[in-house]
Write a protein that holds these residues in place. Structure first.
Motif, mmCIF file in Angstrom:
data_model
loop_
_atom_site.group_PDB
_atom_site.id
_atom_site.type_symbol
_atom_site.label_atom_id
_atom_site.label_comp_id
_atom_site.label_asym_id
_atom_site.label_seq_id
_atom_site.Cartn_x
_atom_site.Cartn_y
_atom_site.Cartn_z
ATOM 1 N N VAL A 1 0.850 -1.201 0.000
ATOM 2 C CA VAL A 1 0.000 0.000 0.000
ATOM 3 C C VAL A 1 0.884 1.249 0.000
ATOM 4 C CG1 VAL A 1 -1.669 1.335 1.373
ATOM 5 C CG2 VAL A 1 -1.959 -1.128 1.125
ATOM 6 N N MET A 2 1.933 1.197 0.839
ATOM 7 C CA MET A 2 2.851 2.344 0.932
ATOM 8 C C MET A 2 3.568 2.578 -0.399
ATOM 9 S SD MET A 2 5.826 2.813 3.744
ATOM 10 C CE MET A 2 7.083 4.048 3.546
ATOM 11 N N LEU A 3 3.948 1.485 -1.049
ATOM 12 C CA LEU A 3 4.640 1.584 -2.335
ATOM 13 C C LEU A 3 3.720 2.227 -3.381
ATOM 14 C CD1 LEU A 3 7.176 0.777 -4.051
ATOM 15 C CD2 LEU A 3 5.974 -1.322 -4.587
ATOM 16 N N ILE A 4 2.479 1.720 -3.442
ATOM 17 C CA ILE A 4 1.530 2.249 -4.432
ATOM 18 C C ILE A 4 1.257 3.730 -4.156
ATOM 19 C CG2 ILE A 4 -0.846 2.068 -5.292
ATOM 20 C CD1 ILE A 4 -0.585 -1.006 -4.607
ATOM 21 N N LYS A 5 1.025 4.045 -2.864
ATOM 22 C CA LYS A 5 0.735 5.439 -2.500
ATOM 23 C C LYS A 5 1.903 6.354 -2.860
ATOM 24 C CE LYS A 5 -1.266 6.399 1.546
ATOM 25 N NZ LYS A 5 -1.593 6.204 2.976
ATOM 26 N N SER A 6 3.122 5.859 -2.600
ATOM 27 C CA SER A 6 4.291 6.713 -2.863
ATOM 28 C C SER A 6 4.476 6.935 -4.360
ATOM 29 C CB SER A 6 5.546 6.097 -2.241
ATOM 30 O OG SER A 6 5.898 4.931 -2.926
ATOM 31 N N ILE A 7 4.171 5.904 -5.164
ATOM 32 C CA ILE A 7 4.321 6.056 -6.628
ATOM 33 C C ILE A 7 3.264 7.042 -7.153
ATOM 34 C CG2 ILE A 7 4.075 4.860 -8.849
ATOM 35 C CD1 ILE A 7 5.332 2.385 -7.392
ATOM 36 N N ILE A 8 2.025 6.886 -6.651
ATOM 37 C CA ILE A 8 0.954 7.803 -7.079
ATOM 38 C C ILE A 8 1.304 9.233 -6.663
ATOM 39 C CG2 ILE A 8 -1.478 8.426 -6.724
ATOM 40 C CD1 ILE A 8 -2.003 5.387 -6.371
ATOM 41 N N PHE A 9 1.774 9.381 -5.427
ATOM 42 C CA PHE A 9 2.122 10.700 -4.887
ATOM 43 C C PHE A 9 3.255 11.331 -5.699
ATOM 44 C CE2 PHE A 9 4.133 13.540 -1.732
ATOM 45 C CZ PHE A 9 3.022 14.291 -1.399
ATOM 46 N N GLN A 10 4.197 10.475 -6.090
ATOM 47 C CA GLN A 10 5.351 10.951 -6.858
ATOM 48 C C GLN A 10 4.887 11.485 -8.222
ATOM 49 O OE1 GLN A 10 8.444 8.079 -7.023
ATOM 50 N NE2 GLN A 10 9.921 9.479 -7.915
ATOM 51 N N ARG A 11 3.968 10.746 -8.847
ATOM 52 C CA ARG A 11 3.459 11.165 -10.153
ATOM 53 C C ARG A 11 2.684 12.473 -10.037
ATOM 54 N NH1 ARG A 11 1.091 5.688 -12.768
ATOM 55 N NH2 ARG A 11 3.055 4.712 -13.255
ATOM 56 N N GLU A 12 1.819 12.515 -8.994
ATOM 57 C CA GLU A 12 0.960 13.696 -8.840
ATOM 58 C C GLU A 12 1.746 14.957 -8.535
ATOM 59 O OE1 GLU A 12 -1.929 12.767 -5.908
ATOM 60 O OE2 GLU A 12 -3.166 11.588 -7.286
ATOM 61 N N ASN A 13 2.801 14.778 -7.788
ATOM 62 C CA ASN A 13 3.540 15.957 -7.328
ATOM 63 C C ASN A 13 4.825 16.205 -8.090
ATOM 64 O OD1 ASN A 13 2.083 16.963 -4.727
ATOM 65 N ND2 ASN A 13 2.027 14.732 -4.723
ATOM 66 N N ASN A 14 5.010 15.500 -9.177
ATOM 67 C CA ASN A 14 6.220 15.639 -9.975
ATOM 68 C C ASN A 14 7.445 15.587 -9.077
ATOM 69 O OD1 ASN A 14 7.947 16.001 -12.017
ATOM 70 N ND2 ASN A 14 7.456 18.146 -12.406
ATOM 71 N N TYR A 15 7.619 14.458 -8.504
ATOM 72 C CA TYR A 15 8.603 14.308 -7.435
ATOM 73 C C TYR A 15 10.031 14.673 -7.836
ATOM 74 C CZ TYR A 15 7.873 12.962 -2.736
ATOM 75 O OH TYR A 15 7.648 13.002 -1.401
ATOM 76 N N LEU A 16 10.289 14.677 -9.165
ATOM 77 C CA LEU A 16 11.657 14.986 -9.593
ATOM 78 C C LEU A 16 12.076 16.378 -9.144
ATOM 79 C CD1 LEU A 16 11.549 13.450 -13.165
ATOM 80 C CD2 LEU A 16 12.697 12.536 -11.153
ATOM 81 N N LYS A 17 11.056 17.244 -8.974
ATOM 82 C CA LYS A 17 11.380 18.604 -8.556
ATOM 83 C C LYS A 17 11.328 18.754 -7.035
ATOM 84 C CE LYS A 17 9.666 20.821 -12.694
ATOM 85 N NZ LYS A 17 8.556 21.572 -13.259
ATOM 86 N N SER A 18 10.810 17.741 -6.374
ATOM 87 C CA SER A 18 10.584 17.862 -4.936
ATOM 88 C C SER A 18 11.877 17.709 -4.147
ATOM 89 C CB SER A 18 9.572 16.800 -4.521
ATOM 90 O OG SER A 18 9.863 16.325 -3.267
ATOM 91 N N ASN A 19 11.801 18.170 -2.903
ATOM 92 C CA ASN A 19 12.982 18.026 -2.024
ATOM 93 C C ASN A 19 13.063 16.637 -1.438
ATOM 94 O OD1 ASN A 19 13.911 20.628 -2.234
ATOM 95 N ND2 ASN A 19 12.448 21.358 -0.700
ATOM 96 N N ASN A 20 11.934 15.916 -1.556
ATOM 97 C CA ASN A 20 11.846 14.623 -0.883
ATOM 98 C C ASN A 20 12.545 13.518 -1.680
ATOM 99 O OD1 ASN A 20 11.102 12.987 1.122
ATOM 100 N ND2 ASN A 20 8.960 12.740 0.483
ATOM 101 N N THR A 21 13.699 13.794 -2.214
ATOM 102 C CA THR A 21 14.439 12.814 -3.005
ATOM 103 C C THR A 21 15.832 12.664 -2.421
ATOM 104 O OG1 THR A 21 15.056 14.604 -4.452
ATOM 105 C CG2 THR A 21 13.243 13.206 -5.198
ATOM 106 N N TYR A 22 16.448 11.552 -2.742
ATOM 107 C CA TYR A 22 17.784 11.323 -2.210
ATOM 108 C C TYR A 22 18.823 12.217 -2.888
ATOM 109 C CZ TYR A 22 16.946 7.573 0.936
ATOM 110 O OH TYR A 22 16.547 6.868 2.018
ATOM 111 N N LYS A 23 19.638 12.841 -2.094
ATOM 112 C CA LYS A 23 20.704 13.671 -2.616
ATOM 113 C C LYS A 23 21.976 13.242 -1.906
ATOM 114 C CE LYS A 23 17.762 17.630 -3.399
ATOM 115 N NZ LYS A 23 17.280 18.886 -2.841
#
Lengths: 164, 548
Positions: free
Chosen positions: A55-77
């Motif tokens: 459930v967490m995996l699916i939610k995170s993938i959906i959330f990533q798509r919706e919020n264009n996660y590539l631009k988000s701070n919530n990524t590994y750096k």
């Protein structure tokens, strides 16, 4: 390089963990007694954990798509590790302390651990180093005395003190 | 009964060692509560290793001292510096700090202190009255009901610990899984040991708890370089004379607020995982709504200090009710106390008060006595608090990390326990950084074995799984578990949706069913009231159905 949302990463890790543990649960011996098998409860827990991880995996993938996660701070750096520098130093010192506990014992090992950690976290100026040494000797000395003489706990003596 | 109470009284009040330990415990609790970055739970956890060498009464009395002292410690820092020492004193800051700044620091401290005292006393009376009654109720429970109660305790912890419900459930399940490692208590079979002999004993409760909670908290405290090196507080306030008499007169004059806030605290404490951090804000909010001087709130209103402080101390009594009566921890602190009892081979449960009356009444009396210590020690601890605040966090964290290692080793005299603490410390820290709540995992670890044991007993008696749904108490707790899991969605949902309109009435109607099945006249009446109220609310809101 593909950016991974940290929740996706954690969910995949949890799914792998569940897979390994479910596989390991097949090795749990069945003594043949009546009643609930030893593997029953952990298997239920692991199945539920797998479902929630999915459930967490699916939610995170959906959330990533919706919020264009590539631009988000919530990524590994890569520089994220600098943020956890102090915590990593604590881990490192604690592992050293545990690894040498058999040789140094709780008294010497404890003093060295506290002194080392204080100096790593607090700085290397001479005045501070002297303060750190005094603090580590006094605090560990008091704690060691309370547990050894007050609570009658036999703390690890260490090979160094044993030789003496 | 009287002789047991007298014996328990003597074991606390007439024993100078126990009184001395409570004195130290309360002082340590006040300081732990006052220092930002430290919590009451952490204070109690760090006290646990010292209690190994004590009798169970002495150990619990010391921890109760820390628990009660911690709540009042929070008010010192929030009033004198504007920074809440613990989450349970957040609402006290709203009016306590302005009151101090308006030139009444002695009165502000007095109001906080005596509200805490009276709130604690009210909850102590309720604790003594309610816990034995609730324990009698607990005697009706079979293993099916107990298992469902544990499931409810876990789901409500997930629901109230805030944040993402999926992550909360994962944390709880990880806790339950951690409790399965090692030899199975029913069949004596090794599980998930991977060939390591050390794993056969499983993970001891204390190293897991210290690792998850204290170790990870200390790492968080030193994370920021600048904050770790500076003194705990830049402003540490000054010694002030507490206005006792005036404060008591004001509080007793506002007795409705005092009682309302105390009952809010007790109720919140009874709910697993809902501690002082929730009750102080709830009580403040209710005090503001009920006050004629609403505009004064936030500017140093007396009721704004009385409400949160009475509520947070009363929460302690509420949390103890569940622990004493049913063996279910109301929060992390009572989970630690359960662990302390287990170390002394005492298994809490519905028969605890009957089986260990001396210890049970000792806890009640210690809870009373701790409040007197709290009042007596406030002025003295204020001076120590001002000294402690000058120490940088990295010094405290380094010393306490070493203390954790020594304390954990003292449990079984094995180095493996320190490794376990370290391992769970890393997990706890990672979970915090990844926004997983820790409370469900801790409760999972504490209740995991108990859940499995009751499931095994239930399936041993009968393999009919429908009994979990047929038995009234089991059904009641399972319904409560479902309602609690849905609760965060209800909170987040928009006001005018069908779901928000029907959530409460449907919950009432559902809960009425097991109450009817219980058969007792009182419970049937309560069920009838719930059913009628639920139907009435649905009827009242029936316009929503027409519009959809």
């Amino acid at each position: 390089m593909m950016n991974i949302n940290k929740d996706t990463f954690v969910a995949i890790f949890l799914l792998l963990f569940c897979g390994i543990m479910i596989n390991s649960s097949f090795d749990i011996e069945d003594p043949g007694y009546q009643g609930m098998k030893a593997s029953f409860w952990p298997t239920i827990v692991l199945i539920l954990l797998s479902i929630m991880s999915l459930v967490m995996l699916i939610k995170s993938i959906i959330f990533q798509r919706e919020n264009n996660y590539l631009k988000s701070n919530n990524t590994y750096k890569p520089n994220v590790f600098f943020k956890f520098k102090n915590a990593l130093m604590c881990f490192f010192m604690f592992v050293l302390f545990l690894a040498f506990l058999d040789y140094l014992g709780m008294l010497i090992g404890g003093v060295l651990f506290v002194f080392g950690l204080l100096t790593l976290l607090g700085g290397f100026q001479l005045e501070k180093i002297i303060n750190h040494l005094i603090i580590s000797i006094i605090t560990i000395g008091i704690m060691w005395s309370i547990f050894t003489f007050g609570l009658k706990v036999i703390l690890p003596e260490g090979e160094i003190l044993r030789i003496w | 009964m009287i002789d047991v109470i007298l014996q328990a009284f003597a074991s606390i009040v007439l024993d100078p060692v126990t009184l001395g330990l409570m004195f130290i415990g309360t002082l340590a609790g006040i300081l732990a509560g006052a220092i930002p970055g430290f919590t009451i739970a952490m204070g109690v956890i760090l006290t646990l290793p010292f209690t190994f060498g004590m009798t169970p009464v002495q150990g619990l009395a010391t921890m109760l001292g820390v628990f009660v002292g911690g709540f009042s410690g929070g008010l010192m820092s929030c009033m004198l510096t504007g920074i809440p020492g613990t989450p349970s004193s957040v609402a006290t800051t709203f009016d306590g700090f302005p009151l101090v700044r308006s030139g009444k620091p002695g009165l502000a401290l007095g109001l906080g202190l005596w509200s805490s005292f009276f709130g604690g006393m009210i909850s102590a009376v309720i604790l003594v009255a309610l816990a034995p009654q609730l324990a009698f109720l607990g005697l009706e429970f079979g293993p099916w009901d107990y298992f469902s109660l544990i499931i409810f305790a876990l789901t409500i912890t997930v629901s109230l610990s805030g944040g993402n419900i999926t992550k909360g459930l994962i944390a709880g399940l990880l806790g339950l899984f951690a409790a399965t490692v090692g030899e199975d208590e029913i069949n004596g079979v090794a599980r998930f040991t991977f060939g390591f002999d050390e794993f056969k004993q499983g993970f001891a409760f204390l190293p897991v708890l210290i690792g998850l909670f204290a170790f990870s908290q200390l790492l968080t405290d030193v994370e920021d370089d600048k904050r770790a090196k500076s003194p705990l507080m830049s402003q540490s306030g000054a010694v002030v004379k507490v206005e006792h008499k005036q404060a008591i007169i004001i509080i007793l004059g506002r007795w409705i607020n005092l009682f309302r806030s105390s009952f809010i605290g007790i109720f919140t404490g009874i709910l697993p995982a809902a501690g002082g951090s929730i009750s102080n804000i709830l009580a403040y909010d209710q005090a503001k709504k009920a006050s004629k001087n609403r505009s004064n709130f936030g500017k140093g209103e007396y009721d704004g200090v009385i409400a949160p402080e009475a509520a947070n101390n009363a929460t302690a009594g509420g949390a103890l009710i569940m622990m004493m009566a049913l063996g279910i921890p109301g929060d992390i602190v009572t989970a630690v106390m359960l662990g302390a009892l287990m170390i002394h081979n005492i298994i809490p449960g519905p028969t605890f008060i009957q089986d260990e009356p001396l210890l049970a009444y000792g806890v009640f009396i210690a809870f009373f006595v701790a409040h007197f210590f709290m009042v007596g020690l406030q002025a003295f601890s204020l001076r120590i608090f001002l000294l402690v605040t000058k120490i940088p966090m990295y010094v405290l964290a380094s010393v306490i990390l070493a203390y954790c290692a020594i304390g954990v080793f003292a449990l079984h005299n094995v180095v493996f326990d320190i490794w376990v603490m370290f391992f769970f410390g890393v997990i706890g820290y990672a979970m915090k950084k990844l926004d997983f709540p820790l409370a469900p995992m801790i409760l999972g670890v504490v209740l995991g074995k108990l859940a499995e044991l009751n499931l095994a007993r239930a399936t041993g008696i009968s393999d009919d799984m429908m009994l979990f749904l047929i038995r009234p108490w089991s059904l009641f707790f399972l319904l409560m578990a479902i309602i609690s899991i849905v609760f965060p969605f209800y909170q987040d949902a928009k006001k005018d949706t069908l779901f928000t309109k029907i959530y409460v009435p449907i919950s009432m109607i559902l809960l009425a069913l097991p109450l009817f099945l219980m058969g007792s006249p009182v419970r049937m009446v309560v069920g009838g009231i719930l059913l009628s109220a639920g139907c009435y609310f649905i009827y009242k809101r029936s316009s929503i159905f027409k519009t959809i």
